[in-house]
Design a protein around this motif. Structure first.
Motif, PDB file in Angstrom:
ATOM      1  N   VAL A  81      -6.457 -18.667  -0.223  1.00  0.00           N
ATOM      2  CA  VAL A  81      -5.063 -18.332   0.069  1.00  0.00           C
ATOM      3  C   VAL A  81      -5.042 -16.815   0.224  1.00  0.00           C
ATOM      4  O   VAL A  81      -5.052 -16.074  -0.761  1.00  0.00           O
ATOM      5  CB  VAL A  81      -4.101 -18.790  -1.046  1.00  0.00           C
ATOM      6  CG1 VAL A  81      -2.666 -18.386  -0.705  1.00  0.00           C
ATOM      7  CG2 VAL A  81      -4.165 -20.305  -1.234  1.00  0.00           C
ATOM      8  N   LYS A  82      -5.047 -16.330   1.471  1.00  0.00           N
ATOM      9  CA  LYS A  82      -5.161 -14.900   1.755  1.00  0.00           C
ATOM     10  C   LYS A  82      -3.984 -14.436   2.601  1.00  0.00           C
ATOM     11  O   LYS A  82      -3.643 -15.061   3.610  1.00  0.00           O
ATOM     12  CB  LYS A  82      -6.473 -14.590   2.484  1.00  0.00           C
ATOM     13  CG  LYS A  82      -7.724 -14.875   1.666  1.00  0.00           C
ATOM     14  CD  LYS A  82      -7.818 -13.988   0.442  1.00  0.00           C
ATOM     15  CE  LYS A  82      -9.118 -14.237  -0.316  1.00  0.00           C
ATOM     16  NZ  LYS A  82      -9.212 -13.400  -1.536  1.00  0.00           N
ATOM     17  N   LEU A  83      -3.391 -13.312   2.192  1.00  0.00           N
ATOM     18  CA  LEU A  83      -2.268 -12.718   2.902  1.00  0.00           C
ATOM     19  C   LEU A  83      -2.754 -11.483   3.658  1.00  0.00           C
ATOM     20  O   LEU A  83      -3.309 -10.562   3.054  1.00  0.00           O
ATOM     21  CB  LEU A  83      -1.165 -12.337   1.913  1.00  0.00           C
ATOM     22  CG  LEU A  83       0.154 -11.865   2.516  1.00  0.00           C
ATOM     23  CD1 LEU A  83       0.921 -13.047   3.090  1.00  0.00           C
ATOM     24  CD2 LEU A  83       0.998 -11.158   1.471  1.00  0.00           C
ATOM     25  N   ILE A  84      -2.542 -11.473   4.982  1.00  0.00           N
ATOM     26  CA  ILE A  84      -2.962 -10.360   5.829  1.00  0.00           C
ATOM     27  C   ILE A  84      -1.715  -9.685   6.396  1.00  0.00           C
ATOM     28  O   ILE A  84      -1.024 -10.264   7.246  1.00  0.00           O
ATOM     29  CB  ILE A  84      -3.869 -10.833   6.980  1.00  0.00           C
ATOM     30  CG1 ILE A  84      -5.009 -11.708   6.448  1.00  0.00           C
ATOM     31  CG2 ILE A  84      -4.408  -9.639   7.753  1.00  0.00           C
ATOM     32  CD1 ILE A  84      -5.924 -11.015   5.480  1.00  0.00           C
ATOM     33  N   PRO A  85      -1.377  -8.452   5.951  1.00  0.00           N
ATOM     34  CA  PRO A  85      -0.194  -7.765   6.494  1.00  0.00           C
ATOM     35  C   PRO A  85      -0.416  -7.349   7.947  1.00  0.00           C
ATOM     36  O   PRO A  85      -1.506  -6.922   8.327  1.00  0.00           O
ATOM     37  CB  PRO A  85      -0.050  -6.546   5.581  1.00  0.00           C
ATOM     38  CG  PRO A  85      -0.889  -6.831   4.373  1.00  0.00           C
ATOM     39  CD  PRO A  85      -1.998  -7.710   4.844  1.00  0.00           C
ATOM     40  N   VAL A  99       5.626  -4.674   3.283  1.00  0.00           N
ATOM     41  CA  VAL A  99       5.119  -5.526   4.354  1.00  0.00           C
ATOM     42  C   VAL A  99       6.278  -6.366   4.874  1.00  0.00           C
ATOM     43  O   VAL A  99       6.908  -7.116   4.120  1.00  0.00           O
ATOM     44  CB  VAL A  99       3.969  -6.416   3.859  1.00  0.00           C
ATOM     45  CG1 VAL A  99       3.505  -7.364   4.957  1.00  0.00           C
ATOM     46  CG2 VAL A  99       2.809  -5.564   3.365  1.00  0.00           C
ATOM     47  N   THR A 100       6.582  -6.258   6.164  1.00  0.00           N
ATOM     48  CA  THR A 100       7.683  -7.002   6.764  1.00  0.00           C
ATOM     49  C   THR A 100       7.218  -8.249   7.513  1.00  0.00           C
ATOM     50  O   THR A 100       8.040  -9.091   7.872  1.00  0.00           O
ATOM     51  CB  THR A 100       8.472  -6.103   7.729  1.00  0.00           C
ATOM     52  OG1 THR A 100       7.580  -5.607   8.745  1.00  0.00           O
ATOM     53  CG2 THR A 100       9.076  -4.923   6.975  1.00  0.00           C
ATOM     54  N   ARG A 101       5.933  -8.346   7.762  1.00  0.00           N
ATOM     55  CA  ARG A 101       5.381  -9.526   8.425  1.00  0.00           C
ATOM     56  C   ARG A 101       3.933  -9.676   8.019  1.00  0.00           C
ATOM     57  O   ARG A 101       3.217  -8.681   7.889  1.00  0.00           O
ATOM     58  CB  ARG A 101       5.501  -9.413   9.949  1.00  0.00           C
ATOM     59  CG  ARG A 101       5.047 -10.659  10.698  1.00  0.00           C
ATOM     60  CD  ARG A 101       5.291 -10.516  12.195  1.00  0.00           C
ATOM     61  NE  ARG A 101       4.888 -11.701  12.922  1.00  0.00           N
ATOM     62  CZ  ARG A 101       4.986 -11.849  14.237  1.00  0.00           C
ATOM     63  NH1 ARG A 101       5.472 -10.856  14.967  1.00  0.00           N
ATOM     64  NH2 ARG A 101       4.601 -12.961  14.818  1.00  0.00           N
ATOM     65  N   ALA A 102       3.510 -10.931   7.817  1.00  0.00           N
ATOM     66  CA  ALA A 102       2.135 -11.169   7.378  1.00  0.00           C
ATOM     67  C   ALA A 102       1.674 -12.534   7.862  1.00  0.00           C
ATOM     68  O   ALA A 102       2.477 -13.426   8.165  1.00  0.00           O
ATOM     69  CB  ALA A 102       2.035 -11.081   5.860  1.00  0.00           C
ATOM     70  N   PRO A 149       5.703  -7.747   0.013  1.00  0.00           N
ATOM     71  CA  PRO A 149       4.497  -7.171  -0.603  1.00  0.00           C
ATOM     72  C   PRO A 149       4.512  -5.650  -0.447  1.00  0.00           C
ATOM     73  O   PRO A 149       5.104  -5.110   0.496  1.00  0.00           O
ATOM     74  CB  PRO A 149       3.356  -7.806   0.200  1.00  0.00           C
ATOM     75  CG  PRO A 149       3.961  -8.982   0.904  1.00  0.00           C
ATOM     76  CD  PRO A 149       5.391  -8.649   1.129  1.00  0.00           C
ATOM     77  N   ILE A 150       3.877  -4.967  -1.375  1.00  0.00           N
ATOM     78  CA  ILE A 150       3.806  -3.506  -1.355  1.00  0.00           C
ATOM     79  C   ILE A 150       2.353  -3.102  -1.147  1.00  0.00           C
ATOM     80  O   ILE A 150       1.455  -3.591  -1.843  1.00  0.00           O
ATOM     81  CB  ILE A 150       4.353  -2.895  -2.652  1.00  0.00           C
ATOM     82  CG1 ILE A 150       5.844  -3.246  -2.802  1.00  0.00           C
ATOM     83  CG2 ILE A 150       4.168  -1.385  -2.670  1.00  0.00           C
ATOM     84  CD1 ILE A 150       6.450  -2.771  -4.102  1.00  0.00           C
ATOM     85  N   VAL A 151       2.140  -2.199  -0.183  1.00  0.00           N
ATOM     86  CA  VAL A 151       0.792  -1.753   0.162  1.00  0.00           C
ATOM     87  C   VAL A 151       0.789  -0.233   0.226  1.00  0.00           C
ATOM     88  O   VAL A 151       1.663   0.383   0.846  1.00  0.00           O
ATOM     89  CB  VAL A 151       0.321  -2.339   1.513  1.00  0.00           C
ATOM     90  CG1 VAL A 151      -1.044  -1.787   1.886  1.00  0.00           C
ATOM     91  CG2 VAL A 151       0.285  -3.855   1.450  1.00  0.00           C
ATOM     92  N   GLY A 152      -0.194   0.371  -0.437  1.00  0.00           N
ATOM     93  CA  GLY A 152      -0.426   1.809  -0.333  1.00  0.00           C
ATOM     94  C   GLY A 152      -1.582   2.079   0.605  1.00  0.00           C
ATOM     95  O   GLY A 152      -2.657   1.489   0.470  1.00  0.00           O
ATOM     96  N   ILE A 153      -1.367   2.960   1.589  1.00  0.00           N
ATOM     97  CA  ILE A 153      -2.374   3.253   2.593  1.00  0.00           C
ATOM     98  C   ILE A 153      -3.198   4.454   2.152  1.00  0.00           C
ATOM     99  O   ILE A 153      -2.650   5.503   1.784  1.00  0.00           O
ATOM    100  CB  ILE A 153      -1.732   3.528   3.967  1.00  0.00           C
ATOM    101  CG1 ILE A 153      -0.809   2.361   4.364  1.00  0.00           C
ATOM    102  CG2 ILE A 153      -2.796   3.757   5.026  1.00  0.00           C
ATOM    103  CD1 ILE A 153      -1.498   1.042   4.524  1.00  0.00           C
ATOM    104  N   SER A 154      -4.514   4.306   2.164  1.00  0.00           N
ATOM    105  CA  SER A 154      -5.398   5.427   1.826  1.00  0.00           C
ATOM    106  C   SER A 154      -5.405   6.437   2.967  1.00  0.00           C
ATOM    107  O   SER A 154      -5.229   6.084   4.137  1.00  0.00           O
ATOM    108  CB  SER A 154      -6.812   4.923   1.545  1.00  0.00           C
ATOM    109  OG  SER A 154      -6.823   4.038   0.435  1.00  0.00           O
ATOM    110  N   GLU A 155      -5.612   7.729   2.623  1.00  0.00           N
ATOM    111  CA  GLU A 155      -5.561   8.800   3.609  1.00  0.00           C
ATOM    112  C   GLU A 155      -6.750   9.731   3.435  1.00  0.00           C
ATOM    113  O   GLU A 155      -7.272   9.904   2.326  1.00  0.00           O
ATOM    114  CB  GLU A 155      -4.262   9.605   3.469  1.00  0.00           C
ATOM    115  CG  GLU A 155      -2.999   8.773   3.685  1.00  0.00           C
ATOM    116  CD  GLU A 155      -1.736   9.579   3.429  1.00  0.00           C
ATOM    117  OE1 GLU A 155      -1.866  10.746   3.007  1.00  0.00           O
ATOM    118  OE2 GLU A 155      -0.637   9.039   3.646  1.00  0.00           O
ATOM    119  N   SER A 156      -7.156  10.352   4.548  1.00  0.00           N
ATOM    120  CA  SER A 156      -8.237  11.334   4.533  1.00  0.00           C
ATOM    121  C   SER A 156      -7.798  12.553   5.333  1.00  0.00           C
ATOM    122  O   SER A 156      -7.091  12.427   6.342  1.00  0.00           O
ATOM    123  CB  SER A 156      -9.521  10.752   5.134  1.00  0.00           C
ATOM    124  OG  SER A 156      -9.985   9.650   4.370  1.00  0.00           O
TER     125      SER A 156
END
Length: 258
Positions: A81-85, A99-102, A149-156
């Motif tokens: 059971v995997k959720l892909i944003p 996440v507004t759609r997944a 869902p809440i997602v934090g995006i990594s940055e460089s």
């Protein structure tokens, strides 16, 4: 006719069973007292609870010839059971996103235990255990997303430097790097319910008491799953602790001064 009790003498005697009477226990409520205020908790949040319709068809070979299907027991085992944003909306003032759609990917198998009879006059029931795989995906958007869902995006980031002597060209031996890595709570799934609608039959119709070795099945499965993510929530609550007598001495009032 002699209706004496001699006929009952040949009946089998039931096996004795050892039983032990349980002692009733008292059940008293536990007194609690209020503790410190709680303003933040971290708990699983329901993201979605869809009911997916899965349609599968398969042929199952029986290890021995059957003349009648007696019973088919079914259970579902999920392997994925995997959720892909796929769409995001930034949370104001942060670098976190709702996440507004997944896409929800689901995979597993239907475990079937098929009990059947042979053409023997007084034969034992046979059984065949089969795992019928299934997989698919569905779109979660709008009302189907109960909570985002809440997602934090990594940055460089990278900084470059000029030549210290000429200030006319870049230094290729000197760089400054900055990496911000956010570790997100992984959404996960729970199996809620499985409703089976099934038709089982022999591909080649067999007459009464005629054996068959293959069983064709058509299954419509309404599968309900729950998708969750552990999130941090702001609440207005108060902690409570049990007030058990005799464990700690009562707090004495401060002495009065004259």
């Amino acid at each position: 006719m002699n209706c004496s009790g001699k006929q009952n003498q040949n009946l089998p005697v039931p096996c004795p069973v050892t039983a032990q009477e349980q002692i009733p226990l008292t059940n008293l409520g536990t007194t609690v007292t209020a503790g410190a205020a709680v303003t933040r908790i971290k708990v699983p949040v329901v993201l979605a609870e869809p009911t997916l319709q899965i349609v599968v068809e398969s042929n199952i070979t029986l290890p021995s010839a059957a003349t009648e299907i007696k019973r088919v027991k079914k259970n579902v085992f999920l392997t994925q059971v995997k959720l892909i944003p796929v769409a995001f909306a930034r949370i104001d003032g942060t670098d976190f996103f709702n996440v507004t759609r997944a896409k929800l990917f689901v995979a597993g198998n239907i475990r079937k235990n098929i009990e059947y009879a042979s053409n023997a006059c007084n034969g034992a029931l046979q059984d065949r255990i089969a795992n019928v795989p299934f997989s698919g995906f569905t779109d979660l958007v709008g009302p189907s997303l109960i909570n985002a869902p809440i997602v934090g995006i990594s940055e460089s980031a990278e900084a470059n430097f000029l030549n210290d002597t000429t200030n006319l060209d870049a230094r290729l031996d000197k760089y400054f790097f900055q990496n911000l890595v956010k570790y997100n709570e992984q959404p996960y799934g729970e199996l809620v319910a499985a409703n089976f609608f099934e038709l089982d039959f022999s591909p080649n119709m067999a007459g009464p008491q005629r054996p068959f070795n293959t069983l064709r099945e058509k299954i419509v499965l309404d599968l309900t799953v729950k998708v969750l993510q552990v999130q941090q929530l702001a609440v207005a609550a108060t902690a409570v602790v049990p007030a058990l007598p005799g464990l700690t001495p009562p707090v004495s009032p401060p002495p009065t001064t004259l």
